[in-house]
Motif scaffolding. Structure first.
Motif, PDB file in Angstrom:
ATOM      1  N   ALA A 149      -0.571 -24.248  38.724  1.00  0.00           N
ATOM      2  CA  ALA A 149      -1.146 -25.439  38.091  1.00  0.00           C
ATOM      3  C   ALA A 149      -1.336 -25.216  36.591  1.00  0.00           C
ATOM      4  N   VAL A 150      -1.774 -24.009  36.211  1.00  0.00           N
ATOM      5  CA  VAL A 150      -1.977 -23.702  34.786  1.00  0.00           C
ATOM      6  C   VAL A 150      -0.660 -23.847  34.018  1.00  0.00           C
ATOM      7  N   VAL A 151       0.413 -23.307  34.601  1.00  0.00           N
ATOM      8  CA  VAL A 151       1.702 -23.320  33.894  1.00  0.00           C
ATOM      9  C   VAL A 151       2.339 -24.706  33.905  1.00  0.00           C
ATOM     10  N   ARG A 152       2.315 -25.379  35.092  1.00  0.00           N
ATOM     11  CA  ARG A 152       3.028 -26.665  35.212  1.00  0.00           C
ATOM     12  C   ARG A 152       2.217 -27.816  34.610  1.00  0.00           C
ATOM     13  N   THR A 153       0.903 -27.823  34.877  1.00  0.00           N
ATOM     14  CA  THR A 153       0.075 -28.958  34.446  1.00  0.00           C
ATOM     15  C   THR A 153      -0.740 -28.622  33.195  1.00  0.00           C
ATOM     16  N   GLY A 154      -1.373 -27.442  33.187  1.00  0.00           N
ATOM     17  CA  GLY A 154      -2.225 -27.053  32.055  1.00  0.00           C
ATOM     18  C   GLY A 154      -1.400 -26.894  30.793  1.00  0.00           C
ATOM     19  N   LEU A 155      -0.432 -25.987  30.829  1.00  0.00           N
ATOM     20  CA  LEU A 155       0.406 -25.735  29.650  1.00  0.00           C
ATOM     21  C   LEU A 155       1.620 -26.652  29.595  1.00  0.00           C
ATOM     22  N   ASN A 156       2.227 -26.896  30.752  1.00  0.00           N
ATOM     23  CA  ASN A 156       3.504 -27.612  30.814  1.00  0.00           C
ATOM     24  C   ASN A 156       4.533 -26.932  29.896  1.00  0.00           C
ATOM     25  N   VAL A 157       4.687 -25.624  30.110  1.00  0.00           N
ATOM     26  CA  VAL A 157       5.598 -24.808  29.285  1.00  0.00           C
ATOM     27  C   VAL A 157       6.996 -25.422  29.279  1.00  0.00           C
ATOM     28  N   SER A 158       7.573 -25.543  28.112  1.00  0.00           N
ATOM     29  CA  SER A 158       8.915 -26.128  28.053  1.00  0.00           C
ATOM     30  C   SER A 158       9.964 -25.025  28.041  1.00  0.00           C
ATOM     31  N   GLU A 159      11.149 -25.367  28.418  1.00  0.00           N
ATOM     32  CA  GLU A 159      12.296 -24.463  28.498  1.00  0.00           C
ATOM     33  C   GLU A 159      12.441 -23.653  27.198  1.00  0.00           C
ATOM     34  N   GLY A 160      12.398 -22.341  27.316  1.00  0.00           N
ATOM     35  CA  GLY A 160      12.595 -21.477  26.152  1.00  0.00           C
ATOM     36  C   GLY A 160      11.365 -21.291  25.284  1.00  0.00           C
ATOM     37  N   GLN A 161      10.274 -21.985  25.617  1.00  0.00           N
ATOM     38  CA  GLN A 161       9.063 -21.850  24.793  1.00  0.00           C
ATOM     39  C   GLN A 161       8.380 -20.505  25.053  1.00  0.00           C
ATOM     40  N   ASN A 162       7.890 -19.866  23.990  1.00  0.00           N
ATOM     41  CA  ASN A 162       7.138 -18.622  24.127  1.00  0.00           C
ATOM     42  C   ASN A 162       5.664 -18.932  24.368  1.00  0.00           C
ATOM     43  N   VAL A 163       4.959 -17.975  24.989  1.00  0.00           N
ATOM     44  CA  VAL A 163       3.561 -18.202  25.369  1.00  0.00           C
ATOM     45  C   VAL A 163       2.682 -17.061  24.871  1.00  0.00           C
ATOM     46  N   PHE A 164       1.614 -17.413  24.160  1.00  0.00           N
ATOM     47  CA  PHE A 164       0.596 -16.449  23.732  1.00  0.00           C
ATOM     48  C   PHE A 164      -0.541 -16.543  24.752  1.00  0.00           C
ATOM     49  N   LEU A 165      -0.804 -15.424  25.440  1.00  0.00           N
ATOM     50  CA  LEU A 165      -1.681 -15.427  26.617  1.00  0.00           C
ATOM     51  C   LEU A 165      -2.841 -14.465  26.411  1.00  0.00           C
ATOM     52  N   THR A 166      -4.063 -15.008  26.363  1.00  0.00           N
ATOM     53  CA  THR A 166      -5.228 -14.158  26.144  1.00  0.00           C
ATOM     54  C   THR A 166      -6.168 -14.204  27.347  1.00  0.00           C
ATOM     55  N   GLY A 167      -7.048 -13.212  27.392  1.00  0.00           N
ATOM     56  CA  GLY A 167      -8.028 -13.131  28.466  1.00  0.00           C
ATOM     57  C   GLY A 167      -8.493 -11.696  28.578  1.00  0.00           C
ATOM     58  N   SER A 168      -9.491 -11.457  29.382  1.00  0.00           N
ATOM     59  CA  SER A 168      -9.951 -10.076  29.492  1.00  0.00           C
ATOM     60  C   SER A 168      -9.074  -9.321  30.479  1.00  0.00           C
ATOM     61  N   ALA A 169      -8.973  -8.023  30.286  1.00  0.00           N
ATOM     62  CA  ALA A 169      -8.127  -7.186  31.145  1.00  0.00           C
ATOM     63  C   ALA A 169      -8.525  -7.357  32.613  1.00  0.00           C
ATOM     64  N   GLU A 170      -9.782  -7.638  32.849  1.00  0.00           N
ATOM     65  CA  GLU A 170     -10.251  -7.828  34.227  1.00  0.00           C
ATOM     66  C   GLU A 170      -9.534  -9.007  34.912  1.00  0.00           C
ATOM     67  N   ALA A 171      -9.069  -9.957  34.111  1.00  0.00           N
ATOM     68  CA  ALA A 171      -8.411 -11.156  34.661  1.00  0.00           C
ATOM     69  C   ALA A 171      -6.925 -10.936  34.921  1.00  0.00           C
ATOM     70  N   LEU A 172      -6.456  -9.693  34.830  1.00  0.00           N
ATOM     71  CA  LEU A 172      -5.025  -9.441  35.018  1.00  0.00           C
ATOM     72  C   LEU A 172      -4.439 -10.020  36.311  1.00  0.00           C
ATOM     73  N   PRO A 173      -5.192 -10.029  37.428  1.00  0.00           N
ATOM     74  CA  PRO A 173      -4.589 -10.635  38.627  1.00  0.00           C
ATOM     75  C   PRO A 173      -4.147 -12.090  38.402  1.00  0.00           C
ATOM     76  N   LEU A 174      -4.871 -12.853  37.601  1.00  0.00           N
ATOM     77  CA  LEU A 174      -4.433 -14.217  37.293  1.00  0.00           C
ATOM     78  C   LEU A 174      -3.445 -14.228  36.127  1.00  0.00           C
ATOM     79  N   ILE A 175      -3.711 -13.412  35.117  1.00  0.00           N
ATOM     80  CA  ILE A 175      -2.834 -13.358  33.932  1.00  0.00           C
ATOM     81  C   ILE A 175      -1.399 -12.991  34.346  1.00  0.00           C
ATOM     82  N   ARG A 176      -1.282 -12.001  35.238  1.00  0.00           N
ATOM     83  CA  ARG A 176       0.055 -11.613  35.722  1.00  0.00           C
ATOM     84  C   ARG A 176       0.745 -12.775  36.429  1.00  0.00           C
ATOM     85  N   ARG A 177      -0.016 -13.504  37.249  1.00  0.00           N
ATOM     86  CA  ARG A 177       0.577 -14.647  37.972  1.00  0.00           C
ATOM     87  C   ARG A 177       0.978 -15.759  37.011  1.00  0.00           C
TER      88      ARG A 177
END
Lengths: 414, 414
Positions: free
Chosen positions: A18-46
């Motif tokens: 949902a974050v990628v498709r609806t929240g960000l709606n990343v477009s083809e070829g677009q780069n993503v700057f992704l922040t958060g605490s290391a503890e959130a890696l289980p979601l950050i990785r997904r």
């Protein structure tokens, strides 16, 4: 990828999608700057995996760590608190210039700095805000698609559910996040599409009214909030200036606009505590005159609140007003998250500080005097706090003084 | 800060102190750019705390994660592998310009990308090296104090000690790192001071000889390495151009200099495997003619090695030659770390690619033709591989052809 987590990670997969498709709606070829605490890696990785599946170019993480932040507050010399990574933030501004999407995963303990000297915390925060300004401006001007979502960090969970053990608290916070973020359903992306239609209906009605001001009344609050000249209401999915429609907050229940920085008067009492820079601020009461806070107190964390107001001149004026019904699912859950991403979606709120120029007609390029002439506020900060309650009544006031009921008994009047 | 780690964290405290005091030698008010994988946070947090105690301004972490790297290799489209965060690396170059110190904590599994397509790995690495070049140049030119040390990552440990269970492997790698990094003693900072004196003695002797070339002989190797005009030997503590004396590698056992890019001839056989970009390359054999590798093979990971050589023209020529006795503690430990930071300190080695201009008299500002005229090599890469063994013999050859024994039977000849 192996996780030993005390909650259903299938819902973490759904949240990432949902974050990628609806929240960000990343477009083809677009780069993503992704922040958060290391503890959130289980979601950050997904989120990163979903972004690559959606055709992202490169996903670049910049991870934080609460202990590193605390170490600085505990050990750095006073004058060292003025240091900030200007080179990193200038780089981030450049990334936005180059059309990178921005995703943040919130997971931090809202009380992480509660035992630190508020003056030191404020000093470091001020230096950081100043350095971050060029990048923040591009977010505030909605130049690129961005989104913030949440992961159930353990220390945060223990703050929200103090009577549960750590695993049970994390599981309970996970469930509350999944529910509030509307991913505990068969098809979260479809559920979000439906939710966005409903928010758009409220937004369009408010825009059609062209109110001059809103009048809030509830216990402890009697506040008239003038709206900026040519203000626009926003809510739910919105189109960034790069042409991509995104949902900047997951969850979101609000419709919001830019108030007039000089036309706010009366008194307001916070209806929920505010977690700000690791300190809990409760029992806020303020008086506004001609848009400016002239009296302020809090029953807890007062010094942190006064430091916030002293950040700059704009920190004493409003940059946002937002409407959220008391019947919102987050409000009905009864959970106090100590995190604005959630708590602001449980109640009507106002924000001190910088306004969103996207909420002004042709507002995108406005700064300084031109922005001020429309009533738009500028500040290093943007801090939401909740004034809505179950007894909130709101009237919309037209330019000719006519009143239209907007909220009655905490909810939409219609 | 709570850690549940299967080894003695008191030695992690000592390593952090040695990294900050001896490795970086952080100066009062200096800011620190700190990288490493999120898994290494137990050491990264301690380094940050030691840095603040030493008077650092702000310590800014940029943490990596193996799963995020792997996700990209598995899922990103081919053309997306050309993307790189130029804005971040330009920022890092600016940080060095602004006199930030640089610290890296190595912890990654050397085999993390072993099951990925080498062509995709190489494509991404090339784009990354290109974007990183402005920052890398400032490290190569030794403009600021920097240091790399290691943390025992679990996947790395399981690679080094495949017969042990995960906890035992991590404990064994921790012990090997602490010993090699000379922190398993009462006073690591004093031990490092003593070690630096010994390395300086070797360095000064080599500088006094002014050799024109070195001739290496061992089983499979018969290689003459011409030295750059006005080459300087370095080793151990050294002064960066910002005036701060630091130890760029912990551990370090080498003395090294810049070879002449056109005057290397003969054949060389690697004496240890090389872990490069997550792939193990073993059994390397090459032939040099006029400084350039004209034949190359490897018994394992050959494609990755050939891709490395094809990075650019400079990747086929030497940028470093280094002397390490077979009696070095790391060699004697018998542990193969699959990590150049350690393995290069167990054996004499050569590096393909970019040279260190600090190893040339007045070399700091040299680039392009001026650098090439002295024999200095330029490349996007700098990859060390080991040629030293227990039978290594090295002669120093003076300009008049006179030979001086430098190594006999794998060790210093004196």
């Amino acid at each position: 990828m192996s996780d030993a987590l005390p909650f259903d990670t299938a819902l973490l997969d759904k949240l990432a999608e949902a974050v990628v498709r609806t929240g960000l709606n990343v477009s083809e070829g677009q780069n993503v700057f992704l922040t958060g605490s290391a503890e959130a890696l289980p979601l950050i990785r997904r989120v990163a995996r979903e972004a690559y599946k959606a055709g992202a170019g490169i996903v670049v993480p910049v991870l934080s760590d609460e202990d590193l932040t605390r170490a600085r507050m505990e050990l750095a010399r006073d004058e060292a608190l003025d240091a900030a990574p200007a080179w990193l933030y200038q780089g981030v501004a450049q990334a936005f210039e180059d059309n990178w999407a921005r995703c943040h995963i919130a997971a931090d303990n809202p009380m992480a700095l509660a035992d630190q000297d508020p003056a030191r915390v404020a000093r470091a925060a001020r230096a950081n805000s100043k350095a971050y300004k060029p990048a923040m401006a591009k977010i505030a001007n909605f130049e690129i698609n961005w989104s913030i979502a949440a992961y159930p960090g353990r220390a945060w969970a223990e703050q929200v559910f103090p009577d549960l053990d750590a695993d049970a608290a994390q599981a309970a916070l996970a469930q509350a996040i999944f529910k509030a973020s509307r991913v505990d359903v068969e098809d979260p992306v479809a559920a979000w599409a439906e939710h966005n239609v409903e928010l758009a209906r409220r937004r369009d009605w408010l825009n059609a009214q062209r109110f001059d001001a809103l009048h809030f009344r509830s216990e402890g609050t009697d506040l008239t909030v003038g709206l900026a000249d040519g203000h626009l209401w926003a809510g739910g999915a919105a189109e960034a200036k790069n042409g991509i429609v995104c949902n900047p907050n997951m969850p979101t229940e609000e419709v919001f606009t830019t108030p007039h920085k000089m036309r706010v008067s009366g008194r307001a009492r916070a209806s929920k505590p505010l977690a700000y820079q690791g300190t809990l601020i409760d029992g806020i009461e303020v008086v506004f005159e001609d848009g400016r806070i002239t009296e302020a107190r809090a029953s807890r964390g007062e010094q942190a609140f006064l430091n916030l107001l002293d950040t700059d001149e704009g920190a004493r004026r409003l940059g946002e007003v937002a409407l959220v019904p008391h019947a919102s699912p987050i409000s009905q859950s009864g959970v106090l998250f100590y995190n604005t991403l959630f708590d602001e979606n449980a109640a009507c709120h106002i924000a001190l500080g910088n306004c969103y120029t996207e909420c002004l007609e042709d507002g995108g390029a406005l700064t300084g005097d031109a922005l001020a002439a429309r009533g738009g506020n500028e500040s290093l900060v943007h801090v939401d706090w909740m004034i809505g309650a179950k007894d909130t009544e709101i009237d919309g006031i037209a330019a000719d003084g006519t009143r239209v009921p907007v909220f009655r008994g905490g909810n939409w009047a219609d």
